[in-house]
Each structure stands twice: as structure tokens, then as C-alpha cells.
Design an enzyme around this catalytic site. Sequence first.
Site, PDB file in Angstrom:
ATOM      1  N   LEU A 122       0.843  -1.116  -0.044  1.00  0.00           N
ATOM      2  CA  LEU A 122       0.006  -0.078  -0.101  1.00  0.00           C
ATOM      3  C   LEU A 122       1.059   1.279  -0.040  1.00  0.00           C
ATOM      4  O   LEU A 122       0.790   2.142  -0.721  1.00  0.00           O
ATOM      5  CB  LEU A 122      -0.872   0.042   1.132  1.00  0.00           C
ATOM      6  CG  LEU A 122      -1.811   1.156   1.495  1.00  0.00           C
ATOM      7  CD1 LEU A 122      -2.670   1.271   0.296  1.00  0.00           C
ATOM      8  CD2 LEU A 122      -2.700   1.070   2.703  1.00  0.00           C
ATOM      9  N   GLU A 124       3.541   4.147  -0.217  1.00  0.00           N
ATOM     10  CA  GLU A 124       4.428   4.725  -1.328  1.00  0.00           C
ATOM     11  C   GLU A 124       5.149   6.102  -0.591  1.00  0.00           C
ATOM     12  O   GLU A 124       4.879   6.554   0.199  1.00  0.00           O
ATOM     13  CB  GLU A 124       3.638   5.433  -2.434  1.00  0.00           C
ATOM     14  CG  GLU A 124       2.862   4.216  -3.122  1.00  0.00           C
ATOM     15  CD  GLU A 124       1.916   4.528  -4.212  1.00  0.00           C
ATOM     16  OE1 GLU A 124       1.840   5.903  -4.650  1.00  0.00           O
ATOM     17  OE2 GLU A 124       1.224   3.853  -4.837  1.00  0.00           O
ATOM     18  N   GLY A 128       1.589   7.534   2.781  1.00  0.00           N
ATOM     19  CA  GLY A 128       1.793   6.605   4.016  1.00  0.00           C
ATOM     20  C   GLY A 128       0.690   6.828   4.981  1.00  0.00           C
ATOM     21  O   GLY A 128      -0.136   5.844   4.691  1.00  0.00           O
ATOM     22  N   ILE A 154       7.910  -2.470   2.027  1.00  0.00           N
ATOM     23  CA  ILE A 154       7.039  -3.373   1.771  1.00  0.00           C
ATOM     24  C   ILE A 154       7.545  -4.669   2.726  1.00  0.00           C
ATOM     25  O   ILE A 154       8.515  -5.185   2.249  1.00  0.00           O
ATOM     26  CB  ILE A 154       6.603  -3.739   0.523  1.00  0.00           C
ATOM     27  CG1 ILE A 154       5.893  -2.476  -0.262  1.00  0.00           C
ATOM     28  CG2 ILE A 154       5.426  -4.939   0.439  1.00  0.00           C
ATOM     29  CD1 ILE A 154       4.652  -1.796   0.614  1.00  0.00           C
ATOM     30  N   ARG A 269      21.232  -8.487  40.245  1.00  0.00           N
ATOM     31  CA  ARG A 269      22.320  -7.478  40.261  1.00  0.00           C
ATOM     32  C   ARG A 269      22.337  -6.768  41.711  1.00  0.00           C
ATOM     33  O   ARG A 269      21.282  -6.236  42.140  1.00  0.00           O
ATOM     34  CB  ARG A 269      21.714  -6.235  39.269  1.00  0.00           C
ATOM     35  CG  ARG A 269      22.639  -4.925  39.153  1.00  0.00           C
ATOM     36  CD  ARG A 269      23.754  -5.237  38.387  1.00  0.00           C
ATOM     37  NE  ARG A 269      24.779  -3.881  38.697  1.00  0.00           N
ATOM     38  CZ  ARG A 269      26.011  -3.977  38.350  1.00  0.00           C
ATOM     39  NH1 ARG A 269      26.663  -4.952  38.038  1.00  0.00           N
ATOM     40  NH2 ARG A 269      26.755  -2.771  38.396  1.00  0.00           N
ATOM     41  N   GLN A 337      16.217   0.989  31.677  1.00  0.00           N
ATOM     42  CA  GLN A 337      16.789   2.032  33.107  1.00  0.00           C
ATOM     43  C   GLN A 337      16.970   1.085  34.049  1.00  0.00           C
ATOM     44  O   GLN A 337      18.178   0.933  34.722  1.00  0.00           O
ATOM     45  CB  GLN A 337      15.778   2.815  33.465  1.00  0.00           C
ATOM     46  CG  GLN A 337      15.956   3.920  34.298  1.00  0.00           C
ATOM     47  CD  GLN A 337      17.056   4.655  33.701  1.00  0.00           C
ATOM     48  OE1 GLN A 337      16.950   4.919  32.423  1.00  0.00           O
ATOM     49  NE2 GLN A 337      17.553   5.709  34.553  1.00  0.00           N
ATOM     50  N   GLU A 364       1.266   0.268  10.462  1.00  0.00           N
ATOM     51  CA  GLU A 364       0.022  -0.348  10.498  1.00  0.00           C
ATOM     52  C   GLU A 364      -0.871   0.950  10.921  1.00  0.00           C
ATOM     53  O   GLU A 364      -1.819   0.693  11.615  1.00  0.00           O
ATOM     54  CB  GLU A 364      -0.193  -1.559  11.086  1.00  0.00           C
ATOM     55  CG  GLU A 364       0.355  -2.818  10.392  1.00  0.00           C
ATOM     56  CD  GLU A 364      -0.256  -4.116  10.502  1.00  0.00           C
ATOM     57  OE1 GLU A 364      -1.398  -4.332  10.953  1.00  0.00           O
ATOM     58  OE2 GLU A 364       0.546  -5.172  10.142  1.00  0.00           O
ATOM     59  N   THR A 366       0.442   5.047  12.123  1.00  0.00           N
ATOM     60  CA  THR A 366       1.111   5.557  13.507  1.00  0.00           C
ATOM     61  C   THR A 366       0.155   6.025  14.498  1.00  0.00           C
ATOM     62  O   THR A 366      -1.122   5.861  14.541  1.00  0.00           O
ATOM     63  CB  THR A 366       1.657   7.083  12.886  1.00  0.00           C
ATOM     64  OG1 THR A 366       0.570   7.970  12.628  1.00  0.00           O
ATOM     65  CG2 THR A 366       2.586   7.013  11.773  1.00  0.00           C
TER      66      THR A 366
HETATM   67  C1  LIG Z   1       9.643  -1.539   9.134  1.00  0.00           C
HETATM   68  C2  LIG Z   1       8.211  -1.389   8.457  1.00  0.00           C
HETATM   69  C3  LIG Z   1       7.508  -2.260   7.778  1.00  0.00           C
HETATM   70  C4  LIG Z   1       6.477  -1.631   7.086  1.00  0.00           C
HETATM   71  N1  LIG Z   1       5.755  -2.661   6.256  1.00  0.00           N
HETATM   72  C5  LIG Z   1       4.675  -2.220   5.384  1.00  0.00           C
HETATM   73  C6  LIG Z   1       3.972  -2.955   4.381  1.00  0.00           C
HETATM   74  O1  LIG Z   1       4.326  -4.345   4.572  1.00  0.00           O
HETATM   75  N2  LIG Z   1       2.994  -2.548   3.697  1.00  0.00           N
HETATM   76  C7  LIG Z   1       2.754  -1.425   3.421  1.00  0.00           C
HETATM   77  O2  LIG Z   1       2.092  -0.909   2.723  1.00  0.00           O
HETATM   78  N3  LIG Z   1       3.488  -0.606   4.183  1.00  0.00           N
HETATM   79  C8  LIG Z   1       4.477  -0.692   5.344  1.00  0.00           C
HETATM   80  N4  LIG Z   1       5.010   0.198   5.968  1.00  0.00           N
HETATM   81  C9  LIG Z   1       4.757   1.604   5.809  1.00  0.00           C
HETATM   82  C10 LIG Z   1       4.012   2.066   7.114  1.00  0.00           C
HETATM   83  O3  LIG Z   1       2.679   1.574   7.490  1.00  0.00           O
HETATM   84  C11 LIG Z   1       3.978   3.580   7.049  1.00  0.00           C
HETATM   85  O4  LIG Z   1       5.558   3.962   7.276  1.00  0.00           O
HETATM   86  C12 LIG Z   1       3.335   4.267   8.161  1.00  0.00           C
HETATM   87  O5  LIG Z   1       1.906   4.117   7.921  1.00  0.00           O
HETATM   88  C13 LIG Z   1       3.553   5.887   8.154  1.00  0.00           C
HETATM   89  O6  LIG Z   1       3.624   6.244   6.915  1.00  0.00           O
HETATM   90  P1  LIG Z   1       4.739   7.221   6.527  1.00  0.00           P
HETATM   91  O7  LIG Z   1       5.875   6.649   6.643  1.00  0.00           O
HETATM   92  O8  LIG Z   1       4.636   7.830   5.044  1.00  0.00           O
HETATM   93  O9  LIG Z   1       4.666   8.573   7.236  1.00  0.00           O
HETATM   94  P2  LIG Z   1       4.055   9.888   7.250  1.00  0.00           P
HETATM   95  O10 LIG Z   1       2.456   9.483   6.872  1.00  0.00           O
HETATM   96  O11 LIG Z   1       4.693  10.848   6.253  1.00  0.00           O
HETATM   97  O12 LIG Z   1       3.933  10.454   8.557  1.00  0.00           O
HETATM   98  C14 LIG Z   1       4.992  11.507   9.341  1.00  0.00           C
HETATM   99  C15 LIG Z   1       4.267  11.724  10.557  1.00  0.00           C
HETATM  100  O13 LIG Z   1       3.305  12.529  10.383  1.00  0.00           O
HETATM  101  C16 LIG Z   1       2.128  12.304  11.232  1.00  0.00           C
HETATM  102  N5  LIG Z   1       1.109  12.408  10.289  1.00  0.00           N
HETATM  103  C17 LIG Z   1       0.699  12.008   9.144  1.00  0.00           C
HETATM  104  N6  LIG Z   1      -0.854  12.333   8.587  1.00  0.00           N
HETATM  105  C18 LIG Z   1      -1.232  12.628  10.025  1.00  0.00           C
HETATM  106  C19 LIG Z   1      -2.570  13.084  10.255  1.00  0.00           C
HETATM  107  N7  LIG Z   1      -3.408  13.199   9.520  1.00  0.00           N
HETATM  108  N8  LIG Z   1      -2.856  13.657  11.390  1.00  0.00           N
HETATM  109  C20 LIG Z   1      -1.933  13.613  12.507  1.00  0.00           C
HETATM  110  N9  LIG Z   1      -0.557  13.506  12.212  1.00  0.00           N
HETATM  111  C21 LIG Z   1      -0.232  12.677  10.785  1.00  0.00           C
HETATM  112  C22 LIG Z   1       2.522  10.740  11.357  1.00  0.00           C
HETATM  113  O14 LIG Z   1       1.777  10.274  12.360  1.00  0.00           O
HETATM  114  C23 LIG Z   1       3.928  10.785  11.645  1.00  0.00           C
HETATM  115  O15 LIG Z   1       4.225  11.310  12.785  1.00  0.00           O
HETATM  116  C24 LIG Z   1       6.073  -0.357   6.798  1.00  0.00           C
HETATM  117  C25 LIG Z   1       7.078   0.592   7.408  1.00  0.00           C
HETATM  118  C26 LIG Z   1       8.159   0.333   8.212  1.00  0.00           C
HETATM  119  C27 LIG Z   1       9.011   1.088   8.815  1.00  0.00           C
END
Ligand SMILES: Cc1cc2nc3c(=O)[nH]c(=O)nc-3n(C[C@H](O)[C@H](O)[C@H](O)COP(=O)(O)OP(=O)(O)OC[C@H]3O[C@@H](n4cnc5c(N)ncnc54)[C@H](O)[C@@H]3O)c2cc1C
Length: 385
Positions: A122, A124, A128, A154, A269, A337, A364, A366
Site C-alpha cells: 500500500l 508509497e 503513507g 513493503i 544485580r 533503566q 499499520e 502511526t
Molecule cells: C519496517 C516497516 C515495515 C512496513 N511494512 C509495510 C507493509 O508491509 N506494507 C505497507 O504498505 N506499508 C508498510 N510500512 C509502511 C508504514 O505503514 C508507514 O511507514 C506508516 O503508515 C507511516 O507512513 P509514512 O512513513 O509515510 O509517514 P507519514 O505519513 O509521512 O507520517 C509522518 C508523521 O506525520 C504524522 N501524520 C501524518 N498524517 C497525519 C494526520 N492526518 N494527522 C496527524 N498526524 C499525521 C504521522 O503520525 C507521523 O508522525 C512499513 C513501514 C516500516 C518502517
Amino acid sequence: MEASDLSDVLSAVRDFIRKEVVPLEEQIDAEDAIPERVIATCKEMGLYGFAIPEQYGGLGMSLTEEAQLAFELGWTTPALRSLFGTNNGIAGQVLLVGGTDEQRRDWLPRLASGEVTASFGLTEADAGSDPAGLATTARRDGADWVLNGTKRFITNAPVADVIMVFARSNPDAVGNRGISTFLVPAGTPGLSIGPRDHKMGQFGAWTADVHLDDVRVPAAALVGGEDGVDRGFQIAARCLAHGRGHIAALCVGMAGRLVHESVEYAKTREQGGRPIASFQLVQGLIADSVTDHLAGRALVLEMARAYDAGTDKVQGPSAAKYFASEMVGRVADRAVQVHGGSGYIRGVAVERFYRDARLFRIYEGTSQIQQVIIARQALGEAARG
Ligand SMILES: Cc1cc2nc3c(=O)[nH]c(=O)nc-3n(C[C@H](O)[C@H](O)[C@H](O)COP(=O)(O)OP(=O)(O)OC[C@H]3O[C@@H](n4cnc5c(N)ncnc54)[C@H](O)[C@@H]3O)c2cc1C
């Protein structure tokens, strides 16, 4: 599942994890790989299909049963769970939620046995937290679809046999509309996987970019068939809600392990000739973590009960994931800690879990996105302004 069957599965998994996986944790972290024999045992135990219905060869667990399994899985490196997390969770659920009978019959038995590993594509670069920015396109060409775009982070992409790709099938639709889901098997011309991401933690679990360059798939690859056109966002939302319930339970399992590590260290400890466990300020750290763990466990079980009863499939999973992922972060911090300087040194379990736990507040959805979902459910239209 029969109660006796569940208890057999839970005790077999508990034994396997504590006797065979825990001793390998440092090796898995250092080598960024899970040994083949561990993967084979997971397949034999049915772990690739615990959430897949029995008619397709899975264990057919309800979320309440799955939560108890995840409490056990959380005891060790979360990389173990990631091996089969996508088959049962986000990727396998795509077919359970939105697949045709034929797609389920074709793929689910192979997912359940572990013959096939599936990924969920999902995210990109510019989509996100909000899939409205999804730029991957799906264009009809005769009876086929042609996909173009790049997916990011992914899970299991480097080993995936099939990827559930979310793409914009209606270029005129805005926001979350006009997205469909496609089954793209590995080896399809134009599909390529980038190098493995170098992550902070959860070594042994692999993520990578997925590139789609004029990837041509037949109509049968559209999840849900013609009924699935433009339904991708609804499918993703339901899969992610289920996944959030599971991640919440996994966090509770990890918190249990961190409490165990903290207690064992505090008892052995010594400072000033006394075990540090005799200092009330250390007891305070442990008491807070025990309380957090118990609260997370109770919340997850209540969430799963309501999910299985069909009374709350949205707010509960978000609330549980929000609380439990933040909770295990606090518990990991206290565990470091309690260990003092040793807690900051590689090779000590709590240092590794501290890094591993950080991801739970990000993927899944944030913590902020869980807050948005929880508030939207509570406030309805008023939250949308
Ligand atoms: C190890 C790992 C495994 C993953 N596996 C998968 C996978 O299998 N498939 C897949 O599709 N994705 C996967 N992901 C992606 C993951 O789901 C996304 O990284 C996550 O949803 C956040 O998107 P982003 O990284 O683009 O951050 P962003 O969306 O850019 O967020 C950046 C910050 O802005 C905040 N923010 C964004 N929008 C809002 C809002 N509307 N209101 C308040 N705060 C907001 C966020 O909380 C965060 O603090 C994976 C990521 C990692 C690191």
C-alpha cells in the site's frame, strides 16, 4: 477452535519460542536472518495460517484466539512473527475480505501452508498515513490491467511470491476513491524488488521497495473481480483494523518479556551489597511496567471480544494498538533503566527490544492516525469539521 486445541497450540508455541527461538535471538539480530530450520518449524506448526479459515488449511483462529497466540509470539524477536505476519494479516486478509471464491481457493491454502509468502503493498513515498496520495496506476488494456508505480517499506517483499498491490484504477477519482487491489505474482515481467532497507531494529524481518514498470496482469488478478473495482481502500481499511488488533497483542507479549527481563536482572544485580530489587525506586519502575502490561492485556482481550462479536471492528483495534504500542515503548524504556549501563549495550536483550519496539508506533497506522480514527468514531461528523 476447540478450547483444548487452542491450549495445545499455545503450549506448543510457547515451548518452541522459549526453548528454540529465544537462544537464537542474538544471532538473528546480528545476522539479520532467521535460520531455515526455524522457518520450517513455523510452517509445520501451522503458524503461516493461524488466521486463515480451516476450509483453506489454516487454523481458523478468531481474534480472541489470535491475541493469545500473539501474547506468546511477542515473547521473542518480532522478526519471527513477521515471517508469517503478512500471510495471516494484512496480505492474507485482503483475500478473506475482498477476494473471489476462486482467488481464495487458489491462494489461501498455499499461504496457510507457507508454500507461498504474500506481501501487502500500500505505502508509497508520498502516500503513507494518507493513501489519498497514492500514485501507482492501474490502466485497463483489453482484458488486462497494466500497473506502474513504486511501493515503499513493503514487509517480506524480498521473499514474496505474491504482492497485493494497491493502485489507482480510476484516474479521475480523488482521495481514497478509485483504488483497486491486484494480485501480482513474483516473476511477473516489469516487477522488481529494491535492496533490503537498513532498519533500526527488528533485524531478521525484511522490507524493500517494490517497483512496477508496465506490469501486465490478467483480469483474474483484480481482487474481488469486477466487484472489486475501486474497492481497494475499503479492503485495506478492514485488513489494517484486523492487523492492528494483532499488533496490539504482540506488544503485550513483548511487554511481558520485558517485565520478566527486568525482574530477573533486579533480583541478581547488586549495588552496595544488596540486590537492586530491594530499592523502592527500582520497584517503582517494575510496578509501573507490570501495571502497564496488565492494562494492555485486559484492553486487548476486551477489544478482541468485541471484534469477534462484530460490535466494534474499528475503534477498539485502533485504541488497543495505540495504547499497547505506546505502552510497550514505556516498558522497554524502563527495562533499559533497570539494567543501567548494561541496558545500553548490544547483546543485552532489553537493548534489542528497545529498538524493536519503536516500530509498533509507526506501522499499520502511526499513533497519530490511531488517535484520528478513535476520535472520528467518538465524534462522528463533528471530528471532520
Ligand atoms: C519496517 C516497516 C515495515 C512496513 N511494512 C509495510 C507493509 O508491509 N506494507 C505497507 O504498505 N506499508 C508498510 N510500512 C509502511 C508504514 O505503514 C508507514 O511507514 C506508516 O503508515 C507511516 O507512513 P509514512 O512513513 O509515510 O509517514 P507519514 O505519513 O509521512 O507520517 C509522518 C508523521 O506525520 C504524522 N501524520 C501524518 N498524517 C497525519 C494526520 N492526518 N494527522 C496527524 N498526524 C499525521 C504521522 O503520525 C507521523 O508522525 C512499513 C513501514 C516500516 C518502517
